[in-house]
Write an enzyme that holds these catalytic residues in place. Structure first.
Site, PDB file in Angstrom:
ATOM      1  N   ASP A 222      48.716  27.419  48.399  1.00 14.12           N
ATOM      2  CA  ASP A 222      47.932  28.371  47.610  1.00 14.12           C
ATOM      3  C   ASP A 222      46.854  28.954  48.524  1.00 14.12           C
ATOM      4  OD1 ASP A 222      46.256  29.731  45.891  1.00 14.12           O
ATOM      5  OD2 ASP A 222      46.112  28.127  44.405  1.00 14.12           O
TER       6      ASP A 222
ATOM      7  N   GLU B 113      44.223  30.817  48.696  1.00 13.57           N
ATOM      8  CA  GLU B 113      43.033  31.411  48.097  1.00 13.57           C
ATOM      9  C   GLU B 113      41.797  30.695  48.655  1.00 13.57           C
ATOM     10  OE1 GLU B 113      43.451  32.537  43.691  1.00 13.57           O
ATOM     11  OE2 GLU B 113      44.657  30.706  43.894  1.00 13.57           O
TER      12      GLU B 113
END
Length: 305
Positions: A164, A166
């Site tokens: 992920d 982010e």
């Protein structure tokens, strides 16, 4: 993670039963015998659990009224972090106290899920320190981090890693901006380290758009990829078959039941093999979960505390 605010073809649902079968057919985690095959046909369902606030055991509290199969096929521990050591100028894998508590208690927090055939992945997320999957300065650095990931999977008997990209905040602490080779080197090394485990992609951030370099395309190294925007439909831009993609994404308790049902119906009608959910908490969410299980599996969901 971001939040954005009868069947037309029953044969499509039957065809999608292979998605759940693929999950169960994968090599069992070390120390965790493979569980029984799910008593259901249809797309695989994924549940991210924010372990800062909730228990991984919430995942196995949901079964299907028809047949008793697990609602969820994959449980994702959210989340470990990729951190940056300003002394060595190296990225390293970091577990906060809540993630570490889950991992230290695998016998009670993870093995019960695996014994029921639910695969357990560790999600890895940026942590505002400038380290990310897309800015390793060399193949050696990417491979070193891949080893940390595969070592964690082996040590705790997990079923794989979820990426992920982010909150990395590339450039912080003097770190580099994303480059084209970093994620390719990382995933290539990780797949070599754990050929029989799951690698999934939360389709967001610079890494998700850098899947090829120097003639190497890592798309086929991923077992699954999913849409990161809850309450929406978005096909991940990766060259994987429909059976490995989730264009649907819902946040349980925040995405409306009507939207969850519509996205589930579309998943089946368009032949996709995965349905993504986020933020399964400890409440009785059977009404929210049933909204999509009726469409995916033709059954209500049953919650057992």
């Amino acid at each position: 993670m971001f939040t954005l605010v009868r069947r037309k073809a029953r044969t499509a649902a039957l065809a999608l039963s292979t998605a759940a079968a693929l999950l169960v057919g994968a090599t069992a985690a070390s120390g965790a015998p493979a569980g029984p095959a799910p008593l259901k046909q249809g797309p695989a369902s994924v549940a991210y659990v924010e372990v800062n606030n909730n228990s991984m055991l919430n995942v196995d509290k949901y079964t299907l009224a028809n047949g008793g199969g697990n609602v969820f096929d994959v449980a994702v521990i959210f989340a470990a972090n990729i951190n940056y050591d300003t002394g060595t100028n190296k990225a390293y894998l970091y577990f906060n106290d809540n993630v570490q508590r889950v991992l230290d208690n695998v016998a009670t927090q993870i093995r019960p899920l695996q014994r029921k055939g639910i695969k357990v992945l560790l999600s890895v997320l940026g942590n505002h320190q400038g380290a990310g999957f897309a800015n390793f300065p060399s193949q050696q650095d990417a491979s070193a981090f891949a080893k940390q990931l595969s070592d964690a999977v082996a040590e705790y008997g997990l079923d794989g890693i979820d990426f992920d990209d982010e909150y990395a905040e590339y450039g912080t602490n003097g770190t580099a901006q994303p480059n084209d080779s970093s994620f390719v080197h990382l995933v290539t090394a990780l797949r070599a380290n754990m050929p029989d485990k799951i690698i999934s992609l939360y389709n967001i951030g610079p890494a998700a758009s850098r899947l090829s370099y120097g003639g190497v395309d890592i798309s086929s190294d991923f077992d699954y990829a999913w849409n990161p925007y809850y309450g929406t439909w978005q096909v991940p831009g990766i060259a994987l078959p429909k059976s490995k993609l989730s264009p649907a994404a819902v946040e349980i308790g925040r995405t409306s039941r009507g939207t969850a049902a519509d996205l589930a119906r579309r998943t089946v009608d368009e032949g996709y093999g995965v349905y993504l959910t986020y933020n399964l908490d400890g409440s009785d969410r059977s009404a929210d979960v049933s909204a999509f299980t009726r469409e995916l599996y033709g059954s209500e969901a049953v919650y057992t505390p």
